[in-house]
Enzyme design. Sequence first.
Site, PDB file in Angstrom:
ATOM      1  CG  ASP A 561      -0.278   0.120   3.009  1.00  0.00           C
ATOM      2  OD1 ASP A 561       0.319   1.072   3.101  1.00  0.00           O
ATOM      3  OD2 ASP A 561       0.346  -1.571   3.335  1.00  0.00           O
ATOM      4  CD  GLU A 614      -4.477  -2.403   7.453  1.00  0.00           C
ATOM      5  OE1 GLU A 614      -3.866  -1.818   6.533  1.00  0.00           O
ATOM      6  OE2 GLU A 614      -4.767  -1.731   8.474  1.00  0.00           O
ATOM      7  CE1 TYR A 617      -5.302   0.348   4.805  1.00  0.00           C
ATOM      8  CE2 TYR A 617      -2.929   1.364   4.061  1.00  0.00           C
ATOM      9  CZ  TYR A 617      -3.981   0.455   4.700  1.00  0.00           C
ATOM     10  OH  TYR A 617      -3.194   0.246   6.096  1.00  0.00           O
TER      11      TYR A 617
END
Length: 717
Positions: A561, A614, A617
């Site tokens: 990311d 996660e 993004y």
Amino acid sequence: MRSLPHPRAATALWALTLALTAVLVMPHSARAADTLVSQGKPATASSTENSGTAAANAVDGNTGTRWSSAFSDPQWLQVDLGSTTTISKVVLNWEAAYGTAYRIQTSADGTNWSTVYSTTTGAGGTETLNVSGSGRYVRMYGTARHTGYGYSLWEFQVYGSGSGTPPPAGGGDLGPNVLVFDPSMAGSTIQSTLDSVFSKQETNQFGSDRYALLFKPGSYNVNANIGFYTSIAGLGRNPDDVNINGSVNVDAGWFNGNATQNFWRSAENMSVTPTGGTDRWAVAQAAPFRRMHIRGGLNLAPSSNGWASGGYISDSKVDGQVSSVSQQQWLSRDSQFGSWSGSVWNMVFSGVAGAPPQHFPNPSHTVLDQSPVTREKPYLYVDSSGAYNVFVPSQRQNSSGTTWANGSTPGSSIPLSQFYVAKPGDSAATINAALGAGLNLLFTPGVYHVNQTINVTRANTVVLGLGYPTLVPDNGVTPMTVADVDGVKLGGLLFDAGTVTSPVLLQVGPSGSSADHAANPTSIQDVFFRIGGAGAGSATNSLVVNSNNAIIDHIWAWRADHGTGVGWTTNTADTGLIVNGNNVMAYGLFVEHYQKYNVIWNGQGGRTVFFQNELPYDPPNQAAWMNGSTKGYAAYKVADSVNTHEAWGVGSYCYFNVDPSIVAARGFEVPNKPGVKFHDLLTVSLGGNGTITNVINTTGGAASGTATIPSYLVGYP
């Protein structure tokens, strides 16, 4: 009664017999040097009918054992000759289930194949095929069967002559970036070296330097700050053989007190008597803390008490208190703590004496009294004569506490002479030749470009990395595959995707693997994957596990990311982990930012202890991140065909910073079956950048809002 032959006929017959005898006994120049080159060599197959019909049976020289495949087409059996060989003859000794259409193929790399014989009229029995070709790998590739069963060979024999190139030798020095310290060395000299390495590596997040700092048994008065791509380890048989009076320290001063990017570093196999009573290990992903004895307390947060996002401890003892403070999530496995303090979102303990009691949520402590099946990672040590060995710990069932609580860790030693000691610049062909010669593999620190697949085909092979050796595939190859064999141990490796898309970065077992490895599973430990960050990179999948009973023990699969080569259409990657094998055990799955499902679990009987995720993004908008008519992809997908699966302490977070209006329908997606059970789940929207509507399927409240408060679910169903 048969009549005797006419005298004239008898004379002719006698002459013919003499001629045939002469042909049989006279040497034939084209065959004089040919020998059986396949017997006992590593063999793999597309599938096996059952555990008693393994691929190795076809090259063992025993016509009472056989390989047999699944009942489908196509299927193949492959033998690794260890080096390039000129092939002159292949003998197929079929069982009743034989192939009517098949090809004999050769390959230099196990990926690109040339056909040296082909038939659609195979007759079964024993077929002797005179062929002309060369290669390291030879296979029978079957496309049509005579029966409804699979393909079955008593023996698969390859005859030929080698290239004359001797296989690489085992042992040797560990290279310039393995720094070995001895108690006889001046403390100031050791400290100066440690400080110099840290100065290079403190901020070197995407650099190419790699280091291993190794301490021989004894006591040292030093402070070791550990930066990127740096491993510190004791060379004793057990942790207390090496004692650091001072510290083994990770802090976050380089990043303004924020420890969420303290990746790619490790500490292993030593004791620390910390100055001031407490050591500090403020890390994020890919920073294992193994076989450590802290003679005091351990703080897992930076000195500023800023953010931290780790982490993993196993086979370790902390005499005092472990304080998690600002750590967001953590897995502790098979260890002993004086006590534990703290919880943010997801703290998981498996087989830990001194763990806090089960409580979820707030504090979010998930506690398993025992770990179902484990085997600790192999490690390098020196014996009483000063010789290097690799110790391979034994498998444990329903374990708790350290392996060394009651003496030395049980297991077996392998001398370094039985390892090929790889160094940056070694080719994949050289590494494959070493593996084919029966050597294990030790990667020294550095970056390795791989232009063909490294094939681990022998049961019980150890592949161990020191100081984060990094394998980068060139031209879209798969950098490493493991055969469907018993007991391969992979540890301490970083796979970094190349600029051309690879289908997978590490594959354990070929597609269709079916053997039972419960007694001796393959293990994948401290093995990490990176898509972008150090530069543009792409791979469809990072880790694919096809073998049954494998143990996954701490991975981080990361689609970058931040760094260079980062963007929705730049560092592309579908899935971090796909599990097709049955009864696979996973501890410490960190899988982040992949563009479709981050984890797909297709095998039966899977278990996961701790999952941190996660979601990506960077989807540019909702339309770019749709799973059919569903908004986004779940982090963890259990296939609809799965009947049994269980997971403990699992979390998924979203941070859609390109378009905060993006919605993920759910964090976890599983079939609604009584055998599929999840315990202690959570989803989080970081700063309100996006929404996860449900925790699992359509159950659990939404994660949203700027307060960054998790949506918790105690269990499902």
